[in-house]
Design a protein around this motif. Structure first.
Motif, short mmCIF file in Angstrom:
data_model
loop_
_atom_site.label_atom_id
_atom_site.label_comp_id
_atom_site.label_asym_id
_atom_site.label_seq_id
_atom_site.Cartn_x
_atom_site.Cartn_y
_atom_site.Cartn_z
N ALA A 228 0.84 -1.20 0.00
CA ALA A 228 0.00 0.00 0.00
C ALA A 228 0.87 1.25 0.00
N HIS A 229 1.94 1.21 0.78
CA HIS A 229 2.85 2.36 0.84
C HIS A 229 3.55 2.57 -0.50
N GLN A 230 3.99 1.50 -1.12
CA GLN A 230 4.65 1.61 -2.42
C GLN A 230 3.68 2.17 -3.47
N ARG A 231 2.43 1.76 -3.40
CA ARG A 231 1.42 2.28 -4.33
C ARG A 231 1.25 3.79 -4.12
N GLN A 232 1.16 4.21 -2.85
CA GLN A 232 1.01 5.64 -2.57
C GLN A 232 2.20 6.44 -3.10
N VAL A 233 3.40 5.95 -2.85
CA VAL A 233 4.60 6.63 -3.33
C VAL A 233 4.57 6.75 -4.85
N ARG A 234 4.18 5.68 -5.51
CA ARG A 234 4.10 5.69 -6.98
C ARG A 234 3.04 6.68 -7.46
N LEU A 235 1.87 6.67 -6.82
CA LEU A 235 0.80 7.58 -7.22
C LEU A 235 1.22 9.03 -7.01
#
Length: 193
Positions: A53-60
């Motif tokens: 979830a954190h990696q997705r947020q960083v990517r977004l």
């Protein structure tokens, strides 16, 4: 005589349950600390599975900065029907993001990230120009409506909003009465004044 606001957040990751190496533990404690910002006690123990979830947020967050330039944003228009005479007199613009790899990203996810990271002004600039451009196109086809656009309190605090909107209205030949700004609920909660 300087007012300072202190904010403490604590993220906890425990060895060996949350990681075997110092790098893993520090990364996961950082994720927990980030999550703690949303909690009343500002304390959070790392929860397994938050890495993705954190990696997705960083990517977004990273990709959102280029979404407008990459033609990934679009406005969908929700008509408002006047039931008395069954005429559409207003519409509301709804921002959508089609990420090239992640697909359709919910506004509930990316708007909050944009507000939190300061990217909201970039989105708002794009939304205002695209909305005014669409009004111009509709006017040329004989469909004269008012269009509601969501803006944040941060946008209202910006020094150039007024001049930018007037310039765009003039550029596209749109009457100011056709444009309605709605302030997002999250912005009002943070900045009620």
């Amino acid at each position: 005589n300087v007012e300072m606001r202190l904010d403490c957040r604590i993220g906890i990751a425990a060895y060996p349950l949350d990681g075997e190496t110092a790098e893993e533990l520090v990364r996961r404690a950082g994720i927990a600390m980030h999550d703690a910002a949303q909690l009343p006690g500002r304390l959070q123990v790392y929860q397994h599975g938050r890495d993705l979830a954190h990696q997705r947020q960083v990517r977004l967050i990273r990709d959102l900065r280029r979404a407008a330039a990459n033609n990934e944003l679009s406005l969908h228009y929700q008509p408002k029907l006047d039931l008395r005479d069954k005429q559409v007199r207003q519409a509301e613009a709804l921002l959508r993001w089609q990420h090239p790899q992640l697909g359709n990203v919910s506004p509930g996810e990316f708007i909050e990230l944009a507000e939190r990271t300061g990217s909201i002004q970039t989105l708002t600039r794009w939304v205002i120009e695209e909305g005014i451009r669409q009004l111009s196109e509709w006017n040329a086809r004989g469909l004269v409506v008012q269009l509601s656009l969501n803006i944040s309190a941060d946008d209202l605090l910006g020094a150039d909003l007024h001049e930018r909107v007037l310039r765009l209205l003039d550029l596209y030949g749109i009457a100011a009465e056709q444009l309605i700004f709605e302030i997002t609920e999250s912005a009002i909660m943070r900045e009620p004044e």
